[in-house]
Design a protein around this motif. Structure first.
Motif, short mmCIF file in Angstrom:
data_model
loop_
_atom_site.label_atom_id
_atom_site.label_comp_id
_atom_site.label_asym_id
_atom_site.label_seq_id
_atom_site.Cartn_x
_atom_site.Cartn_y
_atom_site.Cartn_z
N PHE A 142 0.82 -1.20 0.00
CA PHE A 142 0.00 0.00 0.00
C PHE A 142 0.86 1.26 0.00
N SER A 143 1.94 1.26 0.78
CA SER A 143 2.84 2.41 0.81
C SER A 143 3.51 2.61 -0.54
N ALA A 144 3.93 1.51 -1.15
CA ALA A 144 4.60 1.60 -2.45
C ALA A 144 3.68 2.18 -3.51
N VAL A 145 2.43 1.69 -3.55
CA VAL A 145 1.47 2.20 -4.52
C VAL A 145 1.14 3.66 -4.23
N GLY A 146 0.89 3.98 -2.97
CA GLY A 146 0.55 5.35 -2.62
C GLY A 146 1.63 6.35 -2.98
N LEU A 147 2.88 6.02 -2.68
CA LEU A 147 3.98 6.94 -2.96
C LEU A 147 4.26 7.08 -4.45
N ILE A 157 -4.08 -1.54 -9.57
CA ILE A 157 -2.65 -1.34 -9.31
C ILE A 157 -2.29 -1.83 -7.90
N ALA A 158 -3.23 -1.71 -6.96
CA ALA A 158 -2.97 -2.20 -5.60
C ALA A 158 -2.87 -3.73 -5.59
N LEU A 159 -3.79 -4.40 -6.30
CA LEU A 159 -3.75 -5.86 -6.38
C LEU A 159 -2.47 -6.33 -7.07
N GLN A 160 -2.09 -5.64 -8.12
CA GLN A 160 -0.86 -6.02 -8.83
C GLN A 160 0.36 -5.90 -7.92
N GLN A 161 0.46 -4.81 -7.18
CA GLN A 161 1.59 -4.62 -6.29
C GLN A 161 1.60 -5.67 -5.19
N TYR A 162 0.42 -5.99 -4.65
CA TYR A 162 0.33 -7.00 -3.59
C TYR A 162 0.77 -8.37 -4.11
N ALA A 163 0.47 -8.66 -5.37
CA ALA A 163 0.84 -9.96 -5.93
C ALA A 163 2.34 -10.19 -5.90
N SER A 204 -4.18 12.37 -14.10
CA SER A 204 -3.94 12.97 -12.79
C SER A 204 -4.97 12.50 -11.77
N GLY A 205 -6.23 12.41 -12.19
CA GLY A 205 -7.29 11.97 -11.29
C GLY A 205 -7.08 10.55 -10.80
N GLN A 206 -6.67 9.66 -11.72
CA GLN A 206 -6.41 8.28 -11.34
C GLN A 206 -5.28 8.19 -10.32
N ALA A 225 -3.37 7.46 -4.67
CA ALA A 225 -2.51 7.93 -3.57
C ALA A 225 -3.34 8.20 -2.32
N LEU A 226 -4.49 8.84 -2.48
CA LEU A 226 -5.33 9.17 -1.34
C LEU A 226 -5.90 7.92 -0.67
#
Length: 295
Positions: free
Chosen positions: A34-39, A78-84, A177-179, A184-185
């Protein structure tokens, strides 16, 4: 922009994603998913925001509702992909996420009534065969592999919604930008509350975050957002599936993940499908790539 130019841009985006997949794996040595995706999405949002803010200031309610759907699907995907990447290899994740190639034409048919033309169906089928050929050489399926497949399904829905949004509303910079900002939020609070985001961790992960934020997110997803104004979601899905080939090559070069003869053959088949679709793009107008229900 011509469809051929859009295809070449999508291929460049696939290269950014593919080689960036190595950073998606190594960034987890310092940060949680989650931190990686957010940043990375925060970096991308800051880079793209000036272009979004320089456009028109007045947008209809339908634009914001559509952008919310696109951004939500993007954030989940993108969160699911990073978690994988926590529980699977770069090679596995690269190819499994790109099963979206076959899921996207089905999603476009079901959601938009776009019945893909024969050439798109053939290219998607050839791509799936190449991916399955490679998958036969991969490790036994893990939870990470299943999460990667779920991510692929979400990406398929996202590409359909993104294509619908950009073709109806344009304004690619605002869409990108919206995506990034919504992702991030949504993700950063999880990283902050879990204690995953610390000064030391961010400094240690800085090289990966630059690669992911600048190239794999701002540049790659920005390119796709622009290019999908000039092609269908099904068509774009086949082109960007080259990410799997670039990802496997990057994993072999940088992480020492070995490519067998079977994996190499599968990669070549995927590239052949992309080439088939790219050549067809030069000889047919855009309207021939899909057949509507009325056709």
């Amino acid at each position: 922009m011509t469809r051929l130019s859009a295809n070449l841009l999508l291929l460049l985006a696939a290269a950014f994603w593919g080689f960036g997949n190595v950073a998606q794996k190594t960034v987890l040595e310092h940060l949680d998913p989650f931190s990686a995706v957010g940043l990375r999405c925060l970096i991308a949002a800051l880079l793209v925001a000036p272009f979004a803010l320089s456009g028109r200031t007045s947008r209809p309610a339908a634009h914001w509702a559509s952008l919310a759907r696109v951004s939500t699907l993007f954030s989940i995907s993108i969160a699911l992909q990073q978690y994988a990447y926590l529980e699977t290899s770069v090679t596995n994740a690269s190819f499994l996420v790109n099963t979206a190639t076959v899921m996207t034409p089905l999603a476009a048919w079901l959601l938009l009534g776009e019945r893909p033309a024969s050439i798109v169906v053939l290219a998607a089928a050839v791509t799936l065969f190449g991916i399955l050929l490679i998958a036969g050489e991969l490790d036994t399926a893990s939870r990470g592999d299943l999460v990667a497949l779920l991510s692929a399904a979400c990406y398929a829905l996202w590409m359909v919604e993104l294509g619908r949004h950009t073709q109806a509303h344009g304004d690619a910079a605002m869409a990108a930008s919206g995506q990034f900002m919504l992702a991030a939020l949504l993700m950063l609070p999880f990283g902050l509350t879990s204690g995953g985001i610390t000064g030391a961790a961010v400094v240690a992960a800085a090289p990966e975050l630059v690669i992911l934020g600048v190239f794999s997110t701002a540049a790659a997803f920005g390119i796709q957002t622009v290019a999908q104004r000039f092609t269908t979601a099904s068509h774009a899905a086949v082109i960007v599936s080259a990410e799997s080939v670039f990802g496997a090559a990057g994993a072999a070069l940088l992480l020492g993940e070995r490519l067998s003869a079977t994996v190499t053959l599968g990669a070549l088949i995927v590239l052949a499908a992309i080439l088939l679709l790219a050549i067809q793009s030069r000889s047919q107008p855009h309207r021939k790539l899909i057949e509507t229900k009325e056709a």
